[in-house]
Write a protein that holds these residues in place. Structure first.
Motif, PDB file in Angstrom:
ATOM      1  N   ALA A 380       0.726  -1.129   0.029  1.00 40.04           N
ATOM      2  CA  ALA A 380      -0.103   0.174   0.015  1.00 40.04           C
ATOM      3  C   ALA A 380       0.794   1.286   0.117  1.00 40.04           C
ATOM      4  CB  ALA A 380      -0.919  -0.012   1.273  1.00 40.04           C
ATOM      5  N   MET A 381       2.122   1.277   0.513  1.00 37.65           N
ATOM      6  CA  MET A 381       3.003   2.418   0.440  1.00 37.65           C
ATOM      7  C   MET A 381       3.329   2.955  -0.873  1.00 37.65           C
ATOM      8  SD  MET A 381       3.515   3.700   3.383  1.00 37.65           S
ATOM      9  CE  MET A 381       4.858   4.841   2.813  1.00 37.65           C
ATOM     10  N   GLY A 382       3.349   1.955  -1.845  1.00 38.17           N
ATOM     11  CA  GLY A 382       3.617   2.184  -3.130  1.00 38.17           C
ATOM     12  C   GLY A 382       2.724   3.178  -3.638  1.00 38.17           C
ATOM     13  N   PRO A 383       1.226   2.968  -3.672  1.00 37.58           N
ATOM     14  CA  PRO A 383       0.231   4.086  -4.191  1.00 37.58           C
ATOM     15  C   PRO A 383       0.298   5.182  -3.215  1.00 37.58           C
ATOM     16  CG  PRO A 383      -0.741   1.692  -4.079  1.00 37.58           C
ATOM     17  CD  PRO A 383       0.514   1.621  -3.512  1.00 37.58           C
ATOM     18  N   ASN A 384       0.474   5.156  -1.884  1.00 29.28           N
ATOM     19  CA  ASN A 384       0.596   6.264  -1.039  1.00 29.28           C
ATOM     20  C   ASN A 384       1.519   7.085  -1.294  1.00 29.28           C
ATOM     21  OD1 ASN A 384       0.342   5.966   2.598  1.00 29.28           O
ATOM     22  ND2 ASN A 384      -0.653   7.389   1.108  1.00 29.28           N
ATOM     23  N   VAL A 385       2.815   6.852  -1.468  1.00 32.66           N
ATOM     24  CA  VAL A 385       3.874   7.832  -1.907  1.00 32.66           C
ATOM     25  C   VAL A 385       3.671   8.242  -3.298  1.00 32.66           C
ATOM     26  CG1 VAL A 385       5.639   6.906  -0.342  1.00 32.66           C
ATOM     27  CG2 VAL A 385       5.507   6.206  -2.718  1.00 32.66           C
ATOM     28  N   ALA A 386       3.070   7.439  -4.308  1.00 37.48           N
ATOM     29  CA  ALA A 386       2.471   7.817  -5.540  1.00 37.48           C
ATOM     30  C   ALA A 386       1.346   9.078  -5.571  1.00 37.48           C
ATOM     31  CB  ALA A 386       2.089   6.704  -6.351  1.00 37.48           C
ATOM     32  N   GLY A 387       0.655   8.779  -4.532  1.00 35.29           N
ATOM     33  CA  GLY A 387      -0.218   9.770  -4.158  1.00 35.29           C
ATOM     34  C   GLY A 387       0.208  11.232  -4.061  1.00 35.29           C
ATOM     35  N   VAL A 388       1.471  11.213  -3.125  1.00 36.12           N
ATOM     36  CA  VAL A 388       1.915  12.281  -2.739  1.00 36.12           C
ATOM     37  C   VAL A 388       2.565  13.230  -4.353  1.00 36.12           C
ATOM     38  CG1 VAL A 388       4.062  13.626  -1.584  1.00 36.12           C
ATOM     39  CG2 VAL A 388       2.770  11.414  -0.630  1.00 36.12           C
ATOM     40  N   ILE A 389       2.989  12.637  -5.025  1.00 34.64           N
ATOM     41  CA  ILE A 389       3.446  12.993  -6.344  1.00 34.64           C
ATOM     42  C   ILE A 389       2.164  13.505  -7.000  1.00 34.64           C
ATOM     43  CG2 ILE A 389       4.619  12.593  -8.509  1.00 34.64           C
ATOM     44  CD1 ILE A 389       6.286  10.460  -6.922  1.00 34.64           C
ATOM     45  N   GLY A 390       1.311  12.672  -7.060  1.00 31.59           N
ATOM     46  CA  GLY A 390       0.025  12.936  -7.868  1.00 31.59           C
ATOM     47  C   GLY A 390      -0.551  14.195  -7.335  1.00 31.59           C
ATOM     48  N   SER A 391      -0.648  14.093  -6.186  1.00 31.98           N
ATOM     49  CA  SER A 391      -1.297  15.578  -5.771  1.00 31.98           C
ATOM     50  C   SER A 391      -0.622  16.836  -6.095  1.00 31.98           C
ATOM     51  CB  SER A 391      -1.656  15.632  -4.158  1.00 31.98           C
ATOM     52  OG  SER A 391      -0.247  15.576  -3.400  1.00 31.98           O
ATOM     53  N   ALA A 392       0.707  16.592  -5.925  1.00 35.05           N
ATOM     54  CA  ALA A 392       1.362  17.916  -6.263  1.00 35.05           C
ATOM     55  C   ALA A 392       1.391  18.058  -7.881  1.00 35.05           C
ATOM     56  CB  ALA A 392       2.953  17.664  -6.096  1.00 35.05           C
ATOM     57  N   VAL A 393       1.388  17.123  -8.584  1.00 32.23           N
ATOM     58  CA  VAL A 393       1.357  17.177 -10.120  1.00 32.23           C
ATOM     59  C   VAL A 393      -0.210  17.833 -10.344  1.00 32.23           C
ATOM     60  CG1 VAL A 393       0.612  15.936 -12.228  1.00 32.23           C
ATOM     61  CG2 VAL A 393       2.679  15.513 -11.016  1.00 32.23           C
ATOM     62  N   ALA A 394      -1.520  17.233  -9.423  1.00 34.68           N
ATOM     63  CA  ALA A 394      -2.693  17.926  -9.675  1.00 34.68           C
ATOM     64  C   ALA A 394      -2.734  19.265  -9.465  1.00 34.68           C
ATOM     65  CB  ALA A 394      -3.592  17.268  -9.027  1.00 34.68           C
ATOM     66  N   ALA A 395      -1.969  19.755  -8.360  1.00 33.41           N
ATOM     67  CA  ALA A 395      -1.736  21.350  -8.119  1.00 33.41           C
ATOM     68  C   ALA A 395      -1.335  22.009  -9.272  1.00 33.41           C
ATOM     69  CB  ALA A 395      -1.178  21.453  -6.663  1.00 33.41           C
ATOM     70  N   GLY A 396      -0.201  21.382  -9.809  1.00 32.90           N
ATOM     71  CA  GLY A 396       0.523  21.768 -11.041  1.00 32.90           C
ATOM     72  C   GLY A 396      -0.399  22.144 -12.246  1.00 32.90           C
ATOM     73  N   VAL A 397      -1.327  21.243 -12.665  1.00 26.79           N
ATOM     74  CA  VAL A 397      -2.364  21.237 -13.428  1.00 26.79           C
ATOM     75  C   VAL A 397      -3.188  22.519 -13.256  1.00 26.79           C
ATOM     76  CG1 VAL A 397      -4.217  20.411 -14.654  1.00 26.79           C
ATOM     77  CG2 VAL A 397      -2.233  18.823 -14.143  1.00 26.79           C
ATOM     78  N   MET A 398      -3.754  22.544 -12.084  1.00 29.52           N
ATOM     79  CA  MET A 398      -4.611  23.818 -11.520  1.00 29.52           C
ATOM     80  C   MET A 398      -4.191  25.083 -11.731  1.00 29.52           C
ATOM     81  SD  MET A 398      -7.320  22.243 -10.832  1.00 29.52           S
ATOM     82  CE  MET A 398      -8.155  20.749 -10.131  1.00 29.52           C
ATOM     83  N   LEU A 399      -2.727  25.126 -11.407  1.00 29.36           N
ATOM     84  CA  LEU A 399      -2.002  26.512 -11.286  1.00 29.36           C
ATOM     85  C   LEU A 399      -1.792  26.675 -12.719  1.00 29.36           C
ATOM     86  CD1 LEU A 399       0.728  26.054  -8.753  1.00 29.36           C
ATOM     87  CD2 LEU A 399      -1.027  27.800  -8.741  1.00 29.36           C
ATOM     88  N   SER A 400      -1.486  25.872 -13.846  1.00 24.14           N
ATOM     89  CA  SER A 400      -1.478  26.137 -15.452  1.00 24.14           C
ATOM     90  C   SER A 400      -2.737  26.736 -15.767  1.00 24.14           C
ATOM     91  CB  SER A 400      -0.871  24.924 -15.994  1.00 24.14           C
ATOM     92  OG  SER A 400       0.308  24.336 -15.337  1.00 24.14           O
ATOM     93  N   LEU A 401      -3.816  26.228 -15.360  1.00 22.26           N
ATOM     94  CA  LEU A 401      -4.788  26.588 -16.053  1.00 22.26           C
ATOM     95  C   LEU A 401      -5.686  27.835 -15.388  1.00 22.26           C
ATOM     96  CD1 LEU A 401      -6.832  22.781 -16.116  1.00 22.26           C
ATOM     97  CD2 LEU A 401      -5.756  24.109 -17.808  1.00 22.26           C
ATOM     98  N   PHE A 402      -5.366  28.058 -14.150  1.00 21.42           N
ATOM     99  CA  PHE A 402      -6.220  28.773 -13.535  1.00 21.42           C
ATOM    100  C   PHE A 402      -5.630  30.035 -12.983  1.00 21.42           C
ATOM    101  CE2 PHE A 402      -8.731  25.085 -13.135  1.00 21.42           C
ATOM    102  CZ  PHE A 402      -9.692  25.229 -14.270  1.00 21.42           C
ATOM    103  N   LYS A 403      -4.162  30.258 -12.967  1.00 19.98           N
ATOM    104  CA  LYS A 403      -3.404  31.251 -12.249  1.00 19.98           C
ATOM    105  C   LYS A 403      -3.315  32.482 -13.159  1.00 19.98           C
ATOM    106  CE  LYS A 403       0.539  32.646  -9.331  1.00 19.98           C
ATOM    107  NZ  LYS A 403       1.823  32.065  -8.513  1.00 19.98           N
TER     108      LYS A 403
END
Length: 403
Positions: A380-403
């Protein structure tokens, strides 16, 4: 004498407190109870709740902005005036009253300094070995971010602006620093309610996730025993943060700040030649920044901005985002089982949200309930740490689109 007493009482906060401030003081005390009495994310919830308490005590000027005066001074030396290209007057600003403590500390949040430093410490404490050993975990971590984008459209339907919707939806990533970072960039006026919601739901992972996990899986699926992960070499662990930083930042530059600091911290841990830096990042640095971040964010939750209908909407949307993210990871794991040779226990898909390591522990606990001989923590730690990267990437997508 009586007049003196009356004047003194009128100068105290007791005479100035409003009903809204009193409500916020009660809310902050309740959050302190949850953190101290119930153990809900105390390292973050205690400073956040106390910052909320401070900012709602009247007349303390905790968040007061500095007062300045603009001065025009005549330049009598015309040679100096010509060389300065300022004409016959110079202009300078004088601070006549300094701002409150939280105003200055809050600049670390407003300028996007504190959350990346938290990521530096998180990276130094994270082992990406399970993710490297099982690359399919990256897909599960990515799937869990679906809750973010699903909730974004829900917030838009409720009348949120795109920036407010993005800041609210990121709660679904279950990553407090990411939520704070994105909100400080897109919707700083919502920082208080979003931070409180994000950290509250992170603390409630053991309560929110198990019913969703059990509803989407059969007992037979929960009993699946996964094969042991391969041993990851030291070279792989050193190369991984470098490659991830390059790829993510080239494809999505706004995500470079969070992902870069996360991977720098991990490189400190894995390279073997920066032990002192790794220890500092995992102890002194992250502890100091956690205090400053928590108190600063809590101090944004003043009564005027917190006690609104939008706060209730954010709370509801936040749990929706979290629930959809949990469900998405589980469902994708079930889908992958139809195409992969080695069976995947769908429970580990729920760990794709970025609540490290709590979400992984919940997956392990629910798995052991179904099969006492089942140990899913490292899987489960595999998806868990992947989620840390994923949330940062999702934040980057939002910043690209709306800032």
């Amino acid at each position: 004498m009586g007049q003196v007493i009356i004047e003194f009482l009128s100068s105290t906060g007791i005479a100035s407190i409003t009903i809204q401030q009193a409500i916020m003081i009660i809310v902050s005390c309740f959050l302190l109870y949850l953190a101290i009495g119930k153990g809900f994310e105390p390292l973050l919830l205690v400073p956040i709740a106390f910052g909320m308490l401070l900012v709602n005590l009247p007349l303390a000027n905790i968040m007061g902005k500095p007062e300045t005066l603009l001065h025009f001074q005549e330049i009598t030396n015309m040679d100096q005036a010509a060389s300065a290209q300022q004409g016959t007057f110079s202009v300078y600003m004088e601070t006549v009253m300094p701002g409150g403590l939280m105003y200055y500390l809050g600049q670390g949040v407003k300028l996007g300094i504190f959350p990346p430093l938290i990521f530096l410490g998180v990276g130094a404490m994270t082992d990406f070995g399970p993710l490297i050993a099982n690359p399919k975990s990256l897909l599960l971590g990515a799937a869990a971010q679906f809750g973010i984008f699903f909730t974004f459209f829900g917030a838009i339907a409720l009348g949120f602006s795109a920036q407010e919707a993005a800041s609210t939806a990121i709660i679904g990533g279950a990553d407090g620093p990411t939520a704070i970072f994105l909100t400080s960039q897109l919707a700083p006026h919502l920082l208080g309610p979003i931070a409180v919601a994000a950290y509250s739901y992170m603390a409630l992972v053991p309560v929110i996730q198990p019913p969703i996990m059990k509803a989407l899986t059969t007992k037979q699926e929960r009993e699946i025993v996964m094969s042991q992960l391969r041993v990851v070499t030291k070279k792989e662990k050193i190369i991984f943060p470098i490659i991830v930083t390059i790829i993510v930042t080239l494809i999505l530059p706004p995500a470079g700040t969070l992902v870069g600091m996360l991977m720098l911290g991990n490189l400190f841990k894995e390279c073997g030649v920066t032990e002192r830096l790794s220890k500092t990042a995992t102890n002194e640095l992250i502890n100091i920044v956690t205090i400053l971040l928590g108190v600063s964010v809590g101090a944004t939750a003043n009564a005027a901005e917190f006690l609104q209908l939008k706060t209730i909407q954010i709370t509801i949307l936040g749990i929706l985002a979290f629930g959809v993210g949990t469900a998405s990871g589980v469902i994708l794991a079930k889908v992958l089982n139809k195409f992969t040779k080695d069976p995947i226990n769908p429970l580990i898909g729920s760990a794709g949200v970025s609540a490290v390591p709590m979400a992984a522990r919940v997956s392990n606990t629910v798995g052991k309930e179904a099969n006492p001989a089942n140990f899913l923590l490292m899987h489960a730690m595999g998806p868990n740490v992947a989620g840390v990267i994923g949330s940062a990437v999702a934040a980057g997508v939002m910043l690209s689109l709306f800032k």
